[in-house]
Design an enzyme around this catalytic site. Structure first.
Site, PDB file in Angstrom:
ATOM      1  N   ASP A   1     -16.424  38.915   1.523  1.00 34.80           N
ATOM      2  CA  ASP A   1     -14.971  39.054   1.431  1.00 34.80           C
ATOM      3  C   ASP A   1     -14.507  40.182   0.529  1.00 34.80           C
ATOM      4  OD1 ASP A   1     -13.680  36.551   2.875  1.00 34.80           O
ATOM      5  OD2 ASP A   1     -15.472  35.848   1.852  1.00 34.80           O
TER       6      ASP A   1
ATOM      7  N   TYR B   1     -12.811  42.848   2.751  1.00 37.67           N
ATOM      8  CA  TYR B   1     -11.338  42.750   2.705  1.00 37.67           C
ATOM      9  C   TYR B   1     -10.760  43.080   1.321  1.00 37.67           C
ATOM     10  CZ  TYR B   1     -12.416  39.438   6.514  1.00 37.67           C
ATOM     11  OH  TYR B   1     -12.905  38.816   7.611  1.00 37.67           O
TER      12      TYR B   1
ATOM     13  N   TYR C   1      -9.492  30.346   3.527  1.00 38.67           N
ATOM     14  CA  TYR C   1      -9.875  29.876   2.202  1.00 38.67           C
ATOM     15  C   TYR C   1      -9.025  30.470   1.083  1.00 38.67           C
ATOM     16  CZ  TYR C   1     -14.091  27.033   2.542  1.00 38.67           C
ATOM     17  OH  TYR C   1     -14.959  26.012   2.751  1.00 38.67           O
TER      18      TYR C   1
HETATM   19 CO   LIG Z   1     -16.449  25.967   1.700  1.00 30.34          CO
END
Ligand SMILES: [Co+2]
Ligand SMILES: [Co+2]
EC number: 1.4.3.-
Lengths: 700, 700
Positions: free
Chosen positions: B306, B310, B390
């Site tokens: 991530d 990103y 998330y």
């Molecule tokens: Co998780």
């Protein structure tokens, strides 16, 4: 919310009341004379069969009888285990014990120092170590359980005395340890031997390093740059108390307390959308051991099983508002016998309070910045006990999502031993200050869990995170990324003796295999997630390994039986470990089934402590904790109905924010309101994310 | 205390200011035309040699130049790495990259959903799955980095699109996943392929389970039994801020922020009794990977890095007072470019506040109940970022005793995939709600530590708690209790690739071997204490193992070099892992010495997540943390001068309490003042222990 009502009769799980303690004592004295010492007068916990029947139908089932568990030392040093049925009252058991020593009380500990100071051989050793004979009032003694010393066996009641010096009455004595160790006979009330090392060490003459205010002032004073933080609950607390039963955020439980384990939590349930579901019948810290790692004689004797040998209840602190505990606090007292048969009350032995616990859940949709943010709460049930030099802060933390988090903080002072200026510690300890050797040690605790996961018949599975067995490139695992939770059923007491494995993030699931989660179709369970799980470092066959057998494995599972409460045995002082008491006796050949039955899971956790100067003269608190987490127990997140601080939905944002829920706390504020132009922002209304790609400001 | 002053010039560690971003963009546009996209315009961190010279003598040394690190996508999908020296301004580097994809921006992500909705093949698949073609406005798409797909390679800029359905605009889409996966070409802005599973799964028609207020109200509403907890600092906060430099309780550090890592902490020092001692030159979360464990195609592509793909900065939330943060809060904004060359400001990207942290230390003398109890504080520097489904709450917690505790809380929503009612998950996932399969996954983070323990030349030792080698019964270990900390020097980058060992409580010490503690005579050090250290479950040779090579070991150590910041490489999207970028390139044959030199320790930690229904539809926050602890660094407990709440000494008690220090917080109060007679106690003055053996009451 917010009431504390005293019930009429004691709850069957309640500790003995002062009246009940008095009744038990009077009954024993009447039958066996006034010259007996009461080491224990405590609740014999109700038989589980009786208790579960009563809990299921309190209006119709028989109320479990109140029974006192009594341990007495009678003249001639005769030790008796007794039971007194309190409503009659009547002695129903009076059993002479041979070669067993009951728990050492605070009163017994208090005596040793006075006797040491007057003993000529102790005085001689003090003088040899460098002090004047007339300075014996500056000599202090921490009496410890002797552990086990094969020269003296178990029949004579003994303590070992760690001797320290205070040049001034307010000095921390642990910076001036002597190198010898008197052995005290509690029956004769005299010193019967002194262990003297072959190589002698003089008493340190280093300048003192103290933590009391005068010492801090002499070093330049206290820092003056801490601004107060105030925590208040103007509308009261969110829990309700009835006697020792507490209800909070769907939890309900009974808070017991005994001389041995301190806090005991019983009959823990969770109200799942109106369905009161049982979780644990009983939870406690049932034993502990603190083995020291210096192999030189007589340091092998330093391995206190503090709960079995002194009692986490007997040693507990009276807590104080705004000092040990901050916020809105509820306290519960503890009542114990004195040795002579009086009453000893510890005010505020248990403190209970709520805390904000940060973000409970949050999610932002990256498309439109619709967001929900909900803050969490925790409930803390806490005690602090002082084991000679060490302090243990034991907190049972309940979270809204069904998680229970036992947490222990270590603080207080290192056990210390004398060392010469140029002595090599050989790696068994650390010089933490001039002339002060703090030996390596472990703090290992036994968490006793009697699960009741949707009923008493539970099974433990061990779970390991492991890769797919199929190799990279095979059809079943072509890219090599497959992994899963490998589950191993612990079907017998023998199979259940298992170790921690950090590499597989090993956990243990307490399951009710008769109830499956409607979605996952897995058994409802609570998972033991514990990461501070060192192995027992004393070797197989060592004295500690024999005496503290519970510490040999990270997990044991046994079938539930009344009175199998304490994994190193009922009477712990001076056990030889031959045979090992407690768990090994109960487990036997390991063939007993622990599948789909009423079980107890015993979990050993803790830490290994290699001292450093940062720990001296008093240790900054070091926390360790573990989790009991619901997994596949609830059908969805059980905290969805906790009111959010802020919530906006896509449709509300399309309607220019109409209907957005803003329950932001209005007490919080900017640290520097009206601060500098560019680095201090104005608190925007709430909860935006990611910025606006075209503009500068944000918020809603 | 309590001021926030803006400095004149940016600190060399400061992120680029809005003006500097504008200058860099204008300079590039002037040279290369207006039709370029800016993926990155960020600070090129000052060269360490320049920076340390300036930090040592800010008045006389040259101030490090401000340089912009720029990544551009120019027409024809040409990717350039550029540097712009800002004070001239001047482009000093302009390098065309072949087959490398720069970080994916939020703006690029936002585009995909719109294109999916209009793509005929996507519409066809949606209809096949059970929705009407005119309902495409109810189809939502989370675009993810494609990871690496060998069919398409690295030259075409791609995303994979996870497709969901919302029957109502406010439904949580993750409960209605589709089973197919379009692949989006960011250059052409079109769908170039769709991965369709062999066995098809219909869209779920289960009733919705939502967490928004209307849904909660429909299920019976919010609980109404939570009373407010107010936290306030009426006299202000205890920290001082100058620009982005903060001072608090002997700590001083610079708080940076970049698009990639989010919070970056630089030049962390601790004032040890007037001696400002360096601890860490730079600390950050430098990379992460979330590998999913379902081996079926195309789920192997779910392993977002991530931060590299990103950016934890680009995805960061704008935080809000009294909602994300409670108490007295200081905020810092973040500034980024827009792709077109504008400015994007995230207000309140970082929040900073203090918290009470419970008992800092306590000790009671069991003889006389003389006691000291001191409460602790912590400072929290926090951000929250949203990675599609998330949320990651990243807190850098500073303790008064010199401990730094990075903490990450996971919340938000599980990544989900469609499943048929009677489908077997084969253990690769869990049905968390009807028709919703949440796959097993790991969250693994790379903590990058550039230590500066009393200077830049440091060495890492691995420490294991092990028993004495001597057998039980031998003269060296007669009672079998000997144990010690076995230390292994990690002398080369090859030796330093090490794993976690829970059984030995393994830790890693960052030492300055040229400076010994005056008492312990051990090197001054900071110890990495980390217990959530699962191994990488994707197998050796797997796609994840190749792309996220940093996760192969718990610890790597490399020699410090400027720009070796990110352990999976500079440009992460669509790397094949052949060869592995980042750490393996820097480590090479493993022969380089990392002894007594400027080093970087890379620590992989995290957790393995086997989903359960409790995690759905939104996850209660799950925390994990680790400690960087001073060991043998200070000559004694560094918090002795924190004012106690209460202190009494033996001499004061002998003088009937004269001189006792009572600074008890007067805001705290009893939960049930004037409650029931026997169960509610009156708050006694302070801090007694153990009860009075003869009486009932206690206190002082
Ligand atoms: Co998780
Ligand atoms: Co310790």
């Amino acid at each position: 919310m917010g009431s504390a009502v005293a019930p009429e009769l004691p709850h069957p799980f309640d500790p003995l009341t002062p009246d009940e303690i008095a009744t038990a004592i009077a009954t024993v004295k009447k039958a066996h004379g006034g010259n007996v010492f009461f080491n224990v007068v405590a609740l014999q916990e109700p038989r589980k069969a009786d208790m579960t029947a009563w809990l299921a139908a309190p209006e119709t089932a028989a109320r479990p009888k109140r029974v006192a568990d009594v341990v007495v030392i009678a003249p001639g040093n005769k030790v008796y285990d007794a039971l007194v049925t309190l409503d009659e009252p009547k002695i129903t058991k009076w059993e002479l014990l041979e070669g067993q020593q009951p728990i050492i009380t605070m009163e017994e500990l208090q005596l040793v120092e006075h006797i040491c100071r007057k003993d000529p051989r102790v005085i001689e050793q003090c003088v040899l170590s460098g002090i004047a004979a007339e300075d014996m009032d500056k000599v202090f003694c921490d009496p410890w359980t002797i552990g086990y010393d094969e020269r003296f066996g178990s029949s004579v009641r003994l303590q070992q005395a760690f001797i320290y010096y205070r040049p001034h009455i307010d000095n921390c004595q642990y910076q001036y340890p002597f190198d010898f160790c008197p052995i005290y006979d509690a029956d004769k009330k005299e010193i019967i031997a002194i262990d003297i090392p072959k190589v002698r060490r003089k008493l340190s003459t280093a300048p003192s390093i103290d933590y009391h205010p005068a010492a801090v002032e002499a070093r330049g004073g206290y820092r003056d740059n801490l601004k107060p933080i105030n925590i208040s609950q103007p509308e009261g607390v969110s829990f309700q108390v009835k006697g020792r039963e507490i209800e909070w955020q769907n939890w309900k439980l009974h808070i017991g307390f005994n001389y041995r384990e301190g806090i005991v939590l019983n009959n823990i349930t969770f109200n799942d959308k109106g369905n009161v579901r049982p979780l644990f019948y009983r939870l406690s810290l049932a034993e502990m051991v603190v083995p020291y790692g210096n192999p030189e004689h007589p340091h092998q004797r330093k391995h206190a099983l503090d709960q079995g040998e002194y009692g986490a209840g007997y040693m507990t602190n009276s807590l104080s508002l705004g000092c040990d505990c901050k916020g809105s606090i509820h306290y519960i007292d503890a009542n114990f016998p004195t040795r002579a048969g009086g009453l000893r009350t510890i005010k505020n032995a248990i403190c209970i309070h709520e805390e904000d616990s940060g973000i409970l859940f949050k999610h932002t949709d990256f498309r439109d910045e619709s967001v929900i943010v909900t803050r969490g709460r925790r409930l803390i049930i806490q005690q602090i006990f002082t084991a000679a030099n060490y302090e243990y802060v034991v907190a049972w933390i309940f979270h809204q999502d069904g998680t229970i988090q036992p947490e222990i903080k270590l603080t207080g002072i290192l056990n210390t031993y004398a060392m010469d200026p140029d002595e090599d510690t050989h790696g068994w300890g650390t010089q933490v200050y001039t002339g002060v050797n703090a030996h390596n040690h472990q703090h290992l605790f036994s968490l006793r869990i009697n699960p009741n996961i949707d009923g008493p018949n539970n099974t433990v599975f061990m779970a390991d995170a492991v890769p797919s067995e199929a190799p990279v490139g095979s059809p079943e695992n072509f890219y090599g990324n497959g992994f899963y939770a490998k589950r191993t059923k612990l079907a017998t007491t023998g199979e259940a003796m298992t170790e921690y494995n950090g590499a597989t993030s090993r956990s243990w699931d307490m399951c009710n295999t008769s109830k499956l989660n409607p979605f996952s179709r897995k058994p409802v369970s609570y998972k033991l997630v514990s990461r501070e799980v060192p192995g027992l470092l004393p070797k197989e066959g060592s004295l500690v390994w024999k005496r503290a057998a519970f510490a040999r494995h990270a997990v044991h599972v046994t079938k539930y039986r009344d009175d199998q409460l304490w994994p190193a045995g009922r009477h712990v002082p001076q056990t030889s470990g031959e045979p090992s008491r407690g768990l090994p006796e109960w487990i036997g050949d390991g063939s007993e089934s622990v599948e789909d039955t009423d079980i107890v899971l015993w979990h050993t956790f803790g830490l290994t402590h290699f001292p450093a100067p940062e720990d001296f003269p008093v240790m900054p608190a070091e926390p360790m904790s573990l989790l009991l987490r619901p997994r596949n127990f609830f059908s969805s997140n059980p905290v969805l109905d906790v009111p959010p601080s802020y919530s906006s939905t896509p449709s509300q944002l399309l309607a220019n924010g109409s209907g957005v829920l803003d329950a932001t706390d209005k007490i919080s504020k900017l640290a520097f309101p009206g601060g500098s132009e560019d680095s201090v922002s104005n608190g925007t209304s709430c909860c935006a994310t990611n910025g606006n790609v075209n503009g500068t400001a944000n918020g809603h």
